[in-house]
Design a protein around this motif. Sequence first.
Motif, PDB file in Angstrom:
ATOM      1  N   SER A   1       0.831  -1.210   0.000  1.00  0.00           N
ATOM      2  CA  SER A   1       0.000   0.000   0.000  1.00  0.00           C
ATOM      3  C   SER A   1       0.865   1.259   0.000  1.00  0.00           C
ATOM      4  O   SER A   1       0.512   2.261  -0.618  1.00  0.00           O
ATOM      5  CB  SER A   1      -0.941   0.002   1.203  1.00  0.00           C
ATOM      6  OG  SER A   1      -0.203  -0.032   2.408  1.00  0.00           O
ATOM      7  N   SER A   2       2.019   1.197   0.679  1.00  0.00           N
ATOM      8  CA  SER A   2       2.935   2.347   0.671  1.00  0.00           C
ATOM      9  C   SER A   2       3.499   2.578  -0.723  1.00  0.00           C
ATOM     10  O   SER A   2       3.632   3.717  -1.171  1.00  0.00           O
ATOM     11  CB  SER A   2       4.092   2.119   1.644  1.00  0.00           C
ATOM     12  OG  SER A   2       3.627   1.997   2.950  1.00  0.00           O
ATOM     13  N   LEU A   3       3.817   1.487  -1.409  1.00  0.00           N
ATOM     14  CA  LEU A   3       4.334   1.612  -2.775  1.00  0.00           C
ATOM     15  C   LEU A   3       3.262   2.168  -3.704  1.00  0.00           C
ATOM     16  O   LEU A   3       3.561   2.984  -4.579  1.00  0.00           O
ATOM     17  CB  LEU A   3       4.836   0.261  -3.265  1.00  0.00           C
ATOM     18  CG  LEU A   3       6.014  -0.325  -2.482  1.00  0.00           C
ATOM     19  CD1 LEU A   3       6.307  -1.743  -2.938  1.00  0.00           C
ATOM     20  CD2 LEU A   3       7.242   0.551  -2.612  1.00  0.00           C
ATOM     21  N   LYS A   4       2.019   1.757  -3.500  1.00  0.00           N
ATOM     22  CA  LYS A   4       0.933   2.279  -4.331  1.00  0.00           C
ATOM     23  C   LYS A   4       0.724   3.766  -4.090  1.00  0.00           C
ATOM     24  O   LYS A   4       0.454   4.520  -5.014  1.00  0.00           O
ATOM     25  CB  LYS A   4      -0.359   1.513  -4.052  1.00  0.00           C
ATOM     26  CG  LYS A   4      -0.384   0.142  -4.685  1.00  0.00           C
ATOM     27  CD  LYS A   4      -1.700  -0.560  -4.425  1.00  0.00           C
ATOM     28  CE  LYS A   4      -1.700  -1.943  -5.038  1.00  0.00           C
ATOM     29  NZ  LYS A   4      -2.936  -2.660  -4.753  1.00  0.00           N
TER      30      LYS A   4
ATOM     31  N   ASP B   1       4.412   6.875 -14.060  1.00  0.00           N
ATOM     32  CA  ASP B   1       4.663   7.736 -15.218  1.00  0.00           C
ATOM     33  C   ASP B   1       5.830   7.248 -16.071  1.00  0.00           C
ATOM     34  O   ASP B   1       5.961   7.649 -17.231  1.00  0.00           O
ATOM     35  CB  ASP B   1       4.950   9.168 -14.758  1.00  0.00           C
ATOM     36  CG  ASP B   1       3.751   9.794 -14.055  1.00  0.00           C
ATOM     37  OD1 ASP B   1       2.616   9.305 -14.244  1.00  0.00           O
ATOM     38  OD2 ASP B   1       3.954  10.773 -13.316  1.00  0.00           O
ATOM     39  N   ASP B   2       6.693   6.393 -15.517  1.00  0.00           N
ATOM     40  CA  ASP B   2       7.865   5.904 -16.243  1.00  0.00           C
ATOM     41  C   ASP B   2       7.656   4.524 -16.870  1.00  0.00           C
ATOM     42  O   ASP B   2       8.602   3.931 -17.372  1.00  0.00           O
ATOM     43  CB  ASP B   2       9.075   5.847 -15.309  1.00  0.00           C
ATOM     44  CG  ASP B   2       9.466   7.219 -14.800  1.00  0.00           C
ATOM     45  OD1 ASP B   2       9.190   8.212 -15.510  1.00  0.00           O
ATOM     46  OD2 ASP B   2      10.035   7.306 -13.701  1.00  0.00           O
ATOM     47  N   MET B   3       6.421   4.015 -16.811  1.00  0.00           N
ATOM     48  CA  MET B   3       6.128   2.688 -17.370  1.00  0.00           C
ATOM     49  C   MET B   3       6.312   2.697 -18.890  1.00  0.00           C
ATOM     50  O   MET B   3       5.867   3.626 -19.564  1.00  0.00           O
ATOM     51  CB  MET B   3       4.686   2.288 -17.050  1.00  0.00           C
ATOM     52  CG  MET B   3       4.460   1.818 -15.644  1.00  0.00           C
ATOM     53  SD  MET B   3       5.199   0.212 -15.326  1.00  0.00           S
ATOM     54  CE  MET B   3       4.166  -0.832 -16.306  1.00  0.00           C
ATOM     55  N   PRO B   4       6.982   1.687 -19.410  1.00  0.00           N
ATOM     56  CA  PRO B   4       7.086   1.600 -20.874  1.00  0.00           C
ATOM     57  C   PRO B   4       5.734   1.234 -21.472  1.00  0.00           C
ATOM     58  O   PRO B   4       4.918   0.570 -20.833  1.00  0.00           O
ATOM     59  CB  PRO B   4       8.102   0.484 -21.105  1.00  0.00           C
ATOM     60  CG  PRO B   4       8.139  -0.288 -19.831  1.00  0.00           C
ATOM     61  CD  PRO B   4       7.709   0.635 -18.742  1.00  0.00           C
ATOM     62  N   ASN B   5       5.486   1.666 -22.676  1.00  0.00           N
ATOM     63  CA  ASN B   5       4.200   1.397 -23.333  1.00  0.00           C
ATOM     64  C   ASN B   5       4.090  -0.072 -23.687  1.00  0.00           C
ATOM     65  O   ASN B   5       4.978  -0.731 -24.056  1.00  0.00           O
ATOM     66  CB  ASN B   5       4.027   2.254 -24.581  1.00  0.00           C
ATOM     67  CG  ASN B   5       3.905   3.722 -24.202  1.00  0.00           C
ATOM     68  OD1 ASN B   5       3.424   4.052 -23.129  1.00  0.00           O
ATOM     69  ND2 ASN B   5       4.327   4.593 -25.093  1.00  0.00           N
TER      70      ASN B   5
ATOM     71  N   THR C   1      11.108  -5.627 -10.051  1.00  0.00           N
ATOM     72  CA  THR C   1      11.376  -4.308  -9.495  1.00  0.00           C
ATOM     73  C   THR C   1      10.110  -3.454  -9.551  1.00  0.00           C
ATOM     74  O   THR C   1       9.088  -3.896 -10.048  1.00  0.00           O
ATOM     75  CB  THR C   1      12.538  -3.627 -10.263  1.00  0.00           C
ATOM     76  OG1 THR C   1      12.893  -2.424  -9.595  1.00  0.00           O
ATOM     77  CG2 THR C   1      12.154  -3.315 -11.694  1.00  0.00           C
ATOM     78  N   TYR C   2      10.196  -2.251  -9.025  1.00  0.00           N
ATOM     79  CA  TYR C   2       9.084  -1.306  -9.078  1.00  0.00           C
ATOM     80  C   TYR C   2       9.525  -0.067  -9.842  1.00  0.00           C
ATOM     81  O   TYR C   2      10.665   0.378  -9.710  1.00  0.00           O
ATOM     82  CB  TYR C   2       8.651  -0.892  -7.668  1.00  0.00           C
ATOM     83  CG  TYR C   2       7.787  -1.921  -6.981  1.00  0.00           C
ATOM     84  CD1 TYR C   2       6.406  -1.823  -7.017  1.00  0.00           C
ATOM     85  CD2 TYR C   2       8.352  -2.986  -6.302  1.00  0.00           C
ATOM     86  CE1 TYR C   2       5.601  -2.769  -6.388  1.00  0.00           C
ATOM     87  CE2 TYR C   2       7.568  -3.936  -5.675  1.00  0.00           C
ATOM     88  CZ  TYR C   2       6.189  -3.818  -5.727  1.00  0.00           C
ATOM     89  OH  TYR C   2       5.409  -4.758  -5.121  1.00  0.00           O
ATOM     90  N   VAL C   3       8.618   0.483 -10.630  1.00  0.00           N
ATOM     91  CA  VAL C   3       8.881   1.727 -11.354  1.00  0.00           C
ATOM     92  C   VAL C   3       7.722   2.678 -11.110  1.00  0.00           C
ATOM     93  O   VAL C   3       6.609   2.264 -10.770  1.00  0.00           O
ATOM     94  CB  VAL C   3       9.069   1.496 -12.875  1.00  0.00           C
ATOM     95  CG1 VAL C   3      10.293   0.668 -13.159  1.00  0.00           C
ATOM     96  CG2 VAL C   3       7.844   0.861 -13.488  1.00  0.00           C
TER      97      VAL C   3
ATOM     98  N   VAL D   1       4.567   0.872  -9.392  1.00  0.00           N
ATOM     99  CA  VAL D   1       3.903  -0.347  -9.846  1.00  0.00           C
ATOM    100  C   VAL D   1       4.963  -1.405 -10.140  1.00  0.00           C
ATOM    101  O   VAL D   1       6.089  -1.082 -10.545  1.00  0.00           O
ATOM    102  CB  VAL D   1       3.038  -0.077 -11.098  1.00  0.00           C
ATOM    103  CG1 VAL D   1       1.852   0.796 -10.757  1.00  0.00           C
ATOM    104  CG2 VAL D   1       3.854   0.559 -12.203  1.00  0.00           C
ATOM    105  N   PRO D   2       4.613  -2.687  -9.946  1.00  0.00           N
ATOM    106  CA  PRO D   2       5.595  -3.738 -10.209  1.00  0.00           C
ATOM    107  C   PRO D   2       5.868  -3.888 -11.698  1.00  0.00           C
ATOM    108  O   PRO D   2       4.964  -3.805 -12.527  1.00  0.00           O
ATOM    109  CB  PRO D   2       4.941  -4.994  -9.630  1.00  0.00           C
ATOM    110  CG  PRO D   2       3.492  -4.690  -9.520  1.00  0.00           C
ATOM    111  CD  PRO D   2       3.362  -3.213  -9.430  1.00  0.00           C
ATOM    112  N   LEU D   3       7.140  -4.094 -12.022  1.00  0.00           N
ATOM    113  CA  LEU D   3       7.560  -4.362 -13.396  1.00  0.00           C
ATOM    114  C   LEU D   3       8.656  -5.421 -13.309  1.00  0.00           C
ATOM    115  O   LEU D   3       9.808  -5.112 -12.985  1.00  0.00           O
ATOM    116  CB  LEU D   3       8.089  -3.096 -14.076  1.00  0.00           C
ATOM    117  CG  LEU D   3       8.562  -3.272 -15.520  1.00  0.00           C
ATOM    118  CD1 LEU D   3       7.378  -3.635 -16.427  1.00  0.00           C
ATOM    119  CD2 LEU D   3       9.234  -2.013 -16.029  1.00  0.00           C
ATOM    120  N   GLY D   4       8.273  -6.660 -13.530  1.00  0.00           N
ATOM    121  CA  GLY D   4       9.222  -7.760 -13.364  1.00  0.00           C
ATOM    122  C   GLY D   4       9.551  -7.935 -11.893  1.00  0.00           C
ATOM    123  O   GLY D   4       8.658  -8.068 -11.058  1.00  0.00           O
TER     124      GLY D   4
END
Length: 118
Positions: free
Chosen positions: A96-99, A114-118, A109-111, A104-107
Amino acid sequence: MDKRLIHYLIVWILGPRGTNHAQCSEADLLIMYGILNRVLIKWSSLILDTMLKAKRYPQYPLPYSLLTSRICEYKGVDTTGELCQSTLRANEIAESSLKQLKLVPLGDTYVHRDDMPN
């Protein structure tokens, strides 16, 4: 990197304190400035200052338990019979703190959202 995430890391991990994690101290701002502008930071001084505060003030948590344990092992300090405490679920950074930080999770790790790849 989001400034809120940097502040979160500073007040909970790098220089933890006993109270008022939401408000930035002068030291927090200086550390954040150093990180964002690639200014050399004497981490050993920060660790020493934090450890001394933990000794002086009862509300300060004793930080860097893993680091302290490894230093004792390296220096051959006999720790048999010492109390041992496992990491508890409450010690982990909650999802919840990360949210709230818009991470958001990406593999594995978390990014930032706004930096999420399309």
